[in-house]
Write a protein that holds these residues in place. Structure first.
Motif, short mmCIF file in Angstrom:
data_model
loop_
_atom_site.label_atom_id
_atom_site.label_comp_id
_atom_site.label_asym_id
_atom_site.label_seq_id
_atom_site.Cartn_x
_atom_site.Cartn_y
_atom_site.Cartn_z
N MET A 188 0.88 -1.20 -0.02
CA MET A 188 -0.07 -0.05 -0.13
C MET A 188 0.85 1.42 0.10
SD MET A 188 -3.11 1.11 0.18
CE MET A 188 -3.73 -0.27 0.21
N GLU A 189 1.81 1.14 0.67
CA GLU A 189 2.69 2.45 0.94
C GLU A 189 3.55 2.61 -0.47
OE1 GLU A 189 7.07 3.39 3.11
OE2 GLU A 189 5.29 2.76 4.43
N ALA A 190 4.00 1.55 -1.18
CA ALA A 190 4.48 1.70 -2.41
C ALA A 190 3.56 2.45 -3.45
CB ALA A 190 5.26 0.38 -2.67
N SER A 191 2.46 1.78 -3.58
CA SER A 191 1.25 1.94 -4.30
C SER A 191 0.85 3.32 -4.47
CB SER A 191 0.08 1.16 -4.47
OG SER A 191 0.73 -0.23 -4.78
N LYS A 192 0.82 3.94 -3.22
CA LYS A 192 0.17 5.33 -3.13
C LYS A 192 1.31 6.33 -3.57
CE LYS A 192 -2.54 4.95 1.31
NZ LYS A 192 -2.42 5.43 2.56
N LYS A 193 2.54 5.97 -3.61
CA LYS A 193 3.49 6.99 -4.41
C LYS A 193 3.20 6.97 -5.94
CE LYS A 193 6.65 6.18 -0.86
NZ LYS A 193 7.95 5.58 -0.22
N MET A 194 2.71 5.96 -6.61
CA MET A 194 2.30 6.16 -7.85
C MET A 194 1.44 7.08 -8.45
SD MET A 194 4.37 3.78 -8.85
CE MET A 194 4.00 3.53 -10.59
N GLU A 195 1.82 7.66 -9.42
CA GLU A 195 0.76 8.90 -10.01
C GLU A 195 -0.39 8.30 -10.70
OE1 GLU A 195 2.96 12.41 -11.90
OE2 GLU A 195 4.18 12.25 -10.40
N LYS A 196 -0.09 7.22 -11.19
CA LYS A 196 -1.17 6.49 -12.12
C LYS A 196 -0.65 4.85 -12.25
CE LYS A 196 1.11 7.09 -16.58
NZ LYS A 196 0.96 7.41 -18.04
N ASP A 197 -1.81 4.23 -12.62
CA ASP A 197 -1.55 2.90 -12.93
C ASP A 197 -0.92 2.07 -11.55
OD1 ASP A 197 -2.17 3.06 -15.55
OD2 ASP A 197 0.04 3.28 -16.08
N SER A 198 -1.56 2.32 -10.35
CA SER A 198 -1.21 1.68 -9.15
C SER A 198 -2.11 0.66 -8.97
CB SER A 198 -1.24 2.65 -7.98
OG SER A 198 -2.62 3.17 -7.91
N PHE A 199 -1.74 -0.37 -8.33
CA PHE A 199 -2.18 -1.84 -8.14
C PHE A 199 -1.36 -2.69 -7.12
CE2 PHE A 199 1.11 -2.79 -11.13
CZ PHE A 199 1.61 -4.35 -10.49
N ILE A 200 -2.47 -3.49 -6.38
CA ILE A 200 -2.03 -4.31 -5.63
C ILE A 200 -2.69 -5.89 -5.92
CG2 ILE A 200 -1.84 -5.18 -3.27
CD1 ILE A 200 -1.86 -2.34 -2.40
N ARG A 201 -1.82 -6.69 -6.19
CA ARG A 201 -2.55 -8.22 -6.49
C ARG A 201 -2.17 -9.28 -5.46
NH1 ARG A 201 -1.34 -6.38 -11.99
NH2 ARG A 201 0.72 -7.46 -11.71
N ILE A 202 -3.00 -9.96 -4.92
CA ILE A 202 -2.84 -10.95 -3.67
C ILE A 202 -3.35 -12.01 -4.35
CG2 ILE A 202 -3.25 -11.64 -1.55
CD1 ILE A 202 -4.41 -8.43 -1.48
N GLN A 203 -2.19 -13.24 -4.04
CA GLN A 203 -2.92 -14.64 -4.40
C GLN A 203 -2.27 -15.40 -3.23
OE1 GLN A 203 -1.61 -15.96 -8.33
NE2 GLN A 203 -1.36 -14.01 -8.85
N ALA A 204 -3.02 -16.29 -2.83
CA ALA A 204 -2.71 -17.33 -1.86
C ALA A 204 -3.50 -18.61 -2.08
CB ALA A 204 -3.14 -16.68 -0.50
N ARG A 205 -2.65 -19.52 -2.00
CA ARG A 205 -3.11 -21.28 -1.93
C ARG A 205 -2.30 -21.97 -1.41
NH1 ARG A 205 -0.45 -24.12 -5.89
NH2 ARG A 205 1.05 -22.73 -7.19
N MET A 206 -2.87 -23.41 -1.40
CA MET A 206 -2.18 -24.31 -0.80
C MET A 206 -1.51 -25.15 -1.87
SD MET A 206 -2.39 -24.27 2.41
CE MET A 206 -1.32 -25.67 2.73
N ASP A 207 -0.22 -25.55 -1.68
CA ASP A 207 0.41 -26.33 -2.73
C ASP A 207 0.94 -27.55 -1.73
OD1 ASP A 207 1.76 -27.36 -4.93
OD2 ASP A 207 3.53 -26.22 -4.38
N GLY A 208 0.23 -28.42 -1.51
CA GLY A 208 0.87 -29.81 -0.84
C GLY A 208 0.68 -29.19 0.69
N ASP A 209 1.77 -29.49 1.24
CA ASP A 209 2.05 -29.06 2.90
C ASP A 209 2.41 -27.76 2.98
OD1 ASP A 209 1.23 -31.63 3.37
OD2 ASP A 209 3.09 -32.44 3.86
N HIS A 210 2.28 -26.92 1.97
CA HIS A 210 2.89 -25.70 2.11
C HIS A 210 1.54 -24.24 1.66
CE1 HIS A 210 6.46 -27.71 1.91
NE2 HIS A 210 6.91 -26.76 2.57
#
Length: 184
Positions: free
Chosen positions: A94-116
């Motif tokens: 969030m801190e880094a994205s707020k510094k952008m004048e345009k095209d700011s984004f945050i993408r989050i992915q989370a999933r299980m892969d076996g035991d991790h």
């Protein structure tokens, strides 16, 4: 960091068994920090609260916020660790994205892969990274503690924390093994 102060008040009310003071304090907090509690990103209440909080902040700042979460319920690591981990990743993004004048984004992915548990947070940033001895330095005046908190959580041999960046995208990747104390 402010949340710790709120947590102290909440704990004090709970320890005293004073539900009226607790309800009053939480209602006042809600007025000052409204949330969209109707948003559901995952089945875990604590994790959903963190995601909702940052989704609200991103929306207010005009930052595109994309979430793709596929996690087990209950989580594979203690909720307290999971919330600190994701909260610090999102606070930095969030801190880094707020510094952008345009095209700011945050993408989050989370999933299980076996035991991790695999978690990826990507965000726009201005292309400026300060490093010392191969370590990324915080842009915060106080030096920042987010990356250190993440590394403290990821303390087992199978745990990994990597960051990658190019001219406009910063990527944090976490791989954390199932905590045996959570899954017996």
């Amino acid at each position: 960091h402010d949340f710790r102060q709120h947590l102290r008040v909440i704990q004090d009310c709970a320890n005293r068994g004073d539900l009226e003071d607790l309800k009053s304090y939480l209602a006042d907090y809600e007025k000052q920090h409204p949330t969209h509690s109707d948003r559901v990103y995952c089945n875990n209440y604590a994790l959903n609260a963190i995601l909702s909080f940052y989704a609200d902040k991103a929306e207010s700042a005009g930052i595109q916020f994309d979430i793709h979460i596929q996690l087990s319920d209950p989580p594979v690591i203690p909720e307290t660790k999971l919330c600190v981990l994701l909260g610090n990743l999102l606070e930095n993004a969030m801190e880094a994205s707020k510094k952008m004048e345009k095209d700011s984004f945050i993408r989050i992915q989370a999933r299980m892969d076996g035991d991790h548990l695999l978690m990826l947070v990507e965000n726009a940033y201005n292309g400026s990274i300060q490093e010392k001895n191969g370590n990324i330095l915080s842009s915060k005046k106080d030096g920042g503690l987010g990356m250190l908190s993440i590394q403290r959580i990821l303390n087992r041999p199978e745990d990994e924390f990597d960051v990658y960046f190019n001219d406009d995208t910063f990527t944090s990747m976490v791989r954390i093994g199932i905590d045996p104390s959570v899954h017996r």
